[in-house]
Design a protein around this motif. Structure first.
Motif, mmCIF file in Angstrom:
data_model
loop_
_atom_site.group_PDB
_atom_site.id
_atom_site.type_symbol
_atom_site.label_atom_id
_atom_site.label_comp_id
_atom_site.label_asym_id
_atom_site.label_seq_id
_atom_site.Cartn_x
_atom_site.Cartn_y
_atom_site.Cartn_z
ATOM 1 N N VAL A 6 54.520 0.983 27.660
ATOM 2 C CA VAL A 6 55.643 1.138 26.735
ATOM 3 C C VAL A 6 56.949 0.631 27.333
ATOM 4 C CG1 VAL A 6 54.751 3.015 25.307
ATOM 5 C CG2 VAL A 6 55.818 3.552 27.493
ATOM 6 N N GLU A 7 57.003 0.563 28.661
ATOM 7 C CA GLU A 7 58.226 0.086 29.305
ATOM 8 C C GLU A 7 58.403 -1.433 29.195
ATOM 9 O OE1 GLU A 7 59.233 3.242 32.749
ATOM 10 O OE2 GLU A 7 57.418 2.067 33.101
ATOM 11 N N ASP A 8 57.374 -2.123 28.715
ATOM 12 C CA ASP A 8 57.450 -3.583 28.593
ATOM 13 C C ASP A 8 57.829 -4.053 27.196
ATOM 14 O OD1 ASP A 8 56.634 -4.200 31.307
ATOM 15 O OD2 ASP A 8 54.669 -3.422 30.733
ATOM 16 N N VAL A 9 58.292 -3.142 26.347
ATOM 17 C CA VAL A 9 58.618 -3.503 24.965
ATOM 18 C C VAL A 9 60.055 -3.066 24.654
ATOM 19 C CG1 VAL A 9 57.998 -3.119 22.529
ATOM 20 C CG2 VAL A 9 56.199 -3.160 24.280
ATOM 21 N N ALA A 10 60.796 -3.899 23.914
ATOM 22 C CA ALA A 10 62.124 -3.492 23.414
ATOM 23 C C ALA A 10 61.901 -2.762 22.091
ATOM 24 C CB ALA A 10 63.001 -4.725 23.206
ATOM 25 N N TRP A 11 62.187 -1.475 22.059
ATOM 26 C CA TRP A 11 61.698 -0.649 20.946
ATOM 27 C C TRP A 11 62.658 -0.474 19.780
ATOM 28 C CZ3 TRP A 11 56.845 0.078 20.239
ATOM 29 C CH2 TRP A 11 55.975 0.135 21.319
ATOM 30 N N GLN A 12 63.922 -0.690 19.992
ATOM 31 C CA GLN A 12 64.895 -0.358 18.941
ATOM 32 C C GLN A 12 64.460 -0.882 17.566
ATOM 33 O OE1 GLN A 12 67.762 1.582 19.535
ATOM 34 N NE2 GLN A 12 67.743 1.661 17.290
ATOM 35 N N GLY A 13 64.280 0.033 16.619
ATOM 36 C CA GLY A 13 63.929 -0.333 15.255
ATOM 37 C C GLY A 13 62.477 -0.704 15.031
ATOM 38 N N LYS A 14 61.694 -0.774 16.105
ATOM 39 C CA LYS A 14 60.283 -1.158 15.941
ATOM 40 C C LYS A 14 59.427 0.049 15.552
ATOM 41 C CE LYS A 14 59.620 -5.393 18.473
ATOM 42 N NZ LYS A 14 60.407 -5.451 19.721
ATOM 43 N N ARG A 15 58.326 -0.251 14.870
ATOM 44 C CA ARG A 15 57.373 0.806 14.518
ATOM 45 C C ARG A 15 56.285 0.872 15.591
ATOM 46 N NH1 ARG A 15 55.268 -1.321 9.025
ATOM 47 N NH2 ARG A 15 55.250 -3.157 10.360
ATOM 48 N N ALA A 16 56.320 1.972 16.354
ATOM 49 C CA ALA A 16 55.318 2.171 17.405
ATOM 50 C C ALA A 16 54.177 2.986 16.827
ATOM 51 C CB ALA A 16 55.938 2.911 18.588
ATOM 52 N N LEU A 17 53.012 2.360 16.756
ATOM 53 C CA LEU A 17 51.838 3.051 16.222
ATOM 54 C C LEU A 17 51.059 3.575 17.422
ATOM 55 C CD1 LEU A 17 50.371 3.636 13.570
ATOM 56 C CD2 LEU A 17 49.325 1.382 13.737
ATOM 57 N N VAL A 18 51.104 4.881 17.625
ATOM 58 C CA VAL A 18 50.623 5.458 18.873
ATOM 59 C C VAL A 18 49.333 6.248 18.659
ATOM 60 C CG1 VAL A 18 51.280 6.807 20.906
ATOM 61 C CG2 VAL A 18 53.069 5.793 19.456
ATOM 62 N N ARG A 19 48.269 5.867 19.366
ATOM 63 C CA ARG A 19 47.039 6.677 19.322
ATOM 64 C C ARG A 19 47.167 7.735 20.404
ATOM 65 N NH1 ARG A 19 42.792 9.742 18.968
ATOM 66 N NH2 ARG A 19 40.894 8.929 17.988
ATOM 67 N N VAL A 20 47.201 8.986 19.973
ATOM 68 C CA VAL A 20 47.239 10.109 20.910
ATOM 69 C C VAL A 20 45.926 10.879 20.788
ATOM 70 C CG1 VAL A 20 49.744 10.383 21.010
ATOM 71 C CG2 VAL A 20 48.458 11.460 19.142
ATOM 72 N N ASP A 21 45.698 11.768 21.751
ATOM 73 C CA ASP A 21 44.525 12.630 21.666
ATOM 74 C C ASP A 21 45.012 14.048 21.385
ATOM 75 O OD1 ASP A 21 42.205 13.999 21.841
ATOM 76 O OD2 ASP A 21 41.743 13.457 23.915
ATOM 77 N N PHE A 22 45.111 14.370 20.089
ATOM 78 C CA PHE A 22 45.537 15.706 19.664
ATOM 79 C C PHE A 22 44.330 16.530 19.233
ATOM 80 C CE2 PHE A 22 50.222 14.617 18.314
ATOM 81 C CZ PHE A 22 50.571 14.559 19.655
ATOM 82 N N ASN A 23 43.192 16.227 19.816
ATOM 83 C CA ASN A 23 41.963 16.960 19.491
ATOM 84 C C ASN A 23 41.982 18.294 20.234
ATOM 85 O OD1 ASN A 23 39.377 17.464 18.488
ATOM 86 N ND2 ASN A 23 38.425 16.530 20.296
ATOM 87 N N VAL A 24 42.836 19.210 19.747
ATOM 88 C CA VAL A 24 43.073 20.477 20.451
ATOM 89 C C VAL A 24 42.145 21.572 19.915
ATOM 90 C CG1 VAL A 24 45.465 20.050 21.083
ATOM 91 C CG2 VAL A 24 44.948 20.985 18.823
ATOM 92 N N PRO A 25 41.823 22.535 20.777
ATOM 93 C CA PRO A 25 41.011 23.658 20.289
ATOM 94 C C PRO A 25 41.830 24.584 19.386
ATOM 95 C CG PRO A 25 41.584 23.974 22.614
ATOM 96 C CD PRO A 25 42.114 22.624 22.221
ATOM 97 N N MET A 26 41.213 25.075 18.323
ATOM 98 C CA MET A 26 41.883 26.000 17.404
ATOM 99 C C MET A 26 40.970 27.189 17.146
ATOM 100 S SD MET A 26 43.535 23.695 14.428
ATOM 101 C CE MET A 26 44.692 22.382 14.757
ATOM 102 N N ASP A 27 41.565 28.346 16.840
ATOM 103 C CA ASP A 27 40.737 29.502 16.482
ATOM 104 C C ASP A 27 40.481 29.506 14.970
ATOM 105 O OD1 ASP A 27 43.040 30.421 15.264
ATOM 106 O OD2 ASP A 27 43.518 31.854 16.853
ATOM 107 N N ASP A 28 39.819 30.550 14.481
ATOM 108 C CA ASP A 28 39.442 30.585 13.066
ATOM 109 C C ASP A 28 40.658 30.598 12.145
ATOM 110 O OD1 ASP A 28 36.842 30.511 13.805
ATOM 111 O OD2 ASP A 28 36.523 32.687 13.657
ATOM 112 N N ALA A 29 41.770 31.107 12.651
ATOM 113 C CA ALA A 29 42.987 31.143 11.836
ATOM 114 C C ALA A 29 43.775 29.831 11.947
ATOM 115 C CB ALA A 29 43.863 32.322 12.262
ATOM 116 N N ARG A 30 43.175 28.803 12.555
ATOM 117 C CA ARG A 30 43.786 27.493 12.728
ATOM 118 C C ARG A 30 45.031 27.548 13.597
ATOM 119 N NH1 ARG A 30 42.071 23.489 11.502
ATOM 120 N NH2 ARG A 30 43.806 22.428 10.584
#
Ligand code: ADP
Ligand code: MG
Length: 395
Positions: A6-30
């Motif tokens: 990410v440090e190799d891109v000039a970001w101002q105004g650009k749309r950064a499409l970011v794949r993250v790993d938000f596969n978090v554990p949840m209980d029955d109440a979410r």
């Protein structure tokens, strides 16, 4: 070769499409029961936002099998993310592609953050369907892959999308690949690897890849039994994989012919049953009784392993030393975690259960690196090229 970040891109105004790993554990109440993975993505997210990018986040959650399922909605994750970064504008889009997603992206101002709905609600995700990847790609200008935990899968949001957008690494990805990559390619020596867990068959490729690189290989856990059996010990009721004996023999020979130190347990914690309350005794491996099974490494083994770890400059650990889920058989595993915490070395822990053990031992923050990717870190240690890493452009 170093990868663009990410440090190799000039970001101002650009749309950064970011794949993250938000596969978090949840209980029955979410309710999210462990937000480690969300926190791990914050450095990349805030970096992009602070530089004026419009940050569009993609993730999977669970296994909804290609169709929408409210049980696996990422909405609670968006709420939690918003609470972690209260000075940022965080919104959620109940679609990942299509008109509604397009509209939500168009509404973003520089610095805003949008989490798209679960990409696995769409059959094209796991099929790595080019049309679906294209739809995702239409939402951004640059693809940022920060999902190390999903990098071993060639899916649309982890790999396919890079056909249509320039791709750089996020900070988490850079760190995972950088630290583990250096340990494998150019380690500070002595380099010690500790491999454990239940089965040899799960770890053959890891051992094959690491053995030629290390100064010493420590084998513990259930899988050590098969090696000990091959060395001529009667492992009695212990878990021994008959099918893996040939492989174990070959790996022992390889260690011998390539002059690598290979350490096996000399004593074990023996029990008459695989149960938390089973009576247990420390025994030399050679003195295991016919009705006993080895469920942990013993104190003499711990001492030997510990000395090796304390003398090392790089230590990689994958796989518990015993059935650490049962306190009676957790001592060996926790002692290894402790030794790594004390070592003046680059210390790396990978693998779902090993990471859980280090956290239970309370020493996770004493490690150089605790990998966030279970399956991905295992494949990385096997020396495989991960599809989600391969797509990131070289510098
Ligand atoms: P990781 O997730 O870190 O890669 P594994 O999944 O390979 O680790 O191995 C963890 C499992 O191995 C644990 O569930 C643990 O109980 C089991 N295990 C370790 N030692 C033994 C043993 N001596 N006998 C049976 N199971 C064992
Ligand atoms: Mg496991």
């Amino acid at each position: 070769m170093p990868k663009k970040t990410v440090e190799d891109v000039a970001w101002q105004g650009k749309r950064a499409l970011v794949r993250v790993d938000f596969n978090v554990p949840m209980d029955d109440a979410r309710q999210i029961t462990d937000d480690t993975r969300i926190r791990a993505a914050l450095p990349t997210i805030t970096y992009l936002s602070d530089r004026g990018a419009r940050v569009i986040l993609m993730s999977h959650l669970g296994r909804p099998k290609g169709e929408p399922n409210p049980k696996y909605s990422l909405r609670p994750v968006a709420d939690h993310l918003a609470s972690l970064i209260p000075d940022k504008r965080v919104s959620f889009c109940p679609e990942a592609v299509g008109e509604e997603a397009q509209k939500a992206v168009s509404a973003l101002a520089d610095g805003d953050i949008l989490l798209l709905e679960n990409v696995r609600f769409y059959p094209g995700e796991e099929k790595n369907d080019p049309a679906f990847a294209r739809q995702l790609a239409d939402l951004g200008d640059v693809f940022v892959n920060d999902a190390f935990g999903s990098a071993h899968r060639a899916h649309a949001s982890t790999a396919g999308i890079a056909q249509y957008l320039p791709c750089v690494a996020g900070f988490l990805m850079e760190r995972e690949v950088g630290i583990m990559g250096k340990a494998l390619a150019n380690p500070e020596r002595p380099f010690v690897a500790i491999i454990g867990g239940a089965k040899v068959s799960d770890k053959i490729k890891v051992i094959e890849n690491l053995l030629p690189k290390v100064d010493a290989l420590i084998i513990g856990g259930g899988m050590a039994n098969t090696f000990l059996a091959v060395e001529g010990h009667d492992m009695a009721k212990s878990l021994v994989e008959e099918d893996a004996k040939e492989t174990a023999r070959r790996l022992l020979d390889l260690a011998r012919t390539s002059n690598r130190k290979l350490l096996l347990p000399v004593d074990v914690v023996a029990a008459k049953a695989f149960a938390p309350d089973a009576e247990h005794t420390v025994r030399l491996v050679s003195e295991l009784q016919p009705d006993e099974m080895a469920l942990d490494v013993g104190p003499a083994s711990v001492e030997m392993f510990r000395n090796e770890i304390l003398g090392a400059k790089t230590v990689i650990w994958n796989g518990p030393m015993g059935v650490f889920e049962m306190p009676a058989f957790a001592k060996g595993t926790f002692a290894i975690a402790q030794a790594m915490a004390e070592a003046d070395a680059t210390t790396i822990v990978g693998g779902g259960d090993s990471v859980a053990a280090v956290e239970q031992a309370g020493v996770a923050d004493k490690m150089t690196h605790v990998s966030t990717g279970g399956g991905a870190s295992l494949e990385f240690l096997e020396g495989r090229t991960l599809p989600g890493v391969a797509v990131i452009e070289d510098k």
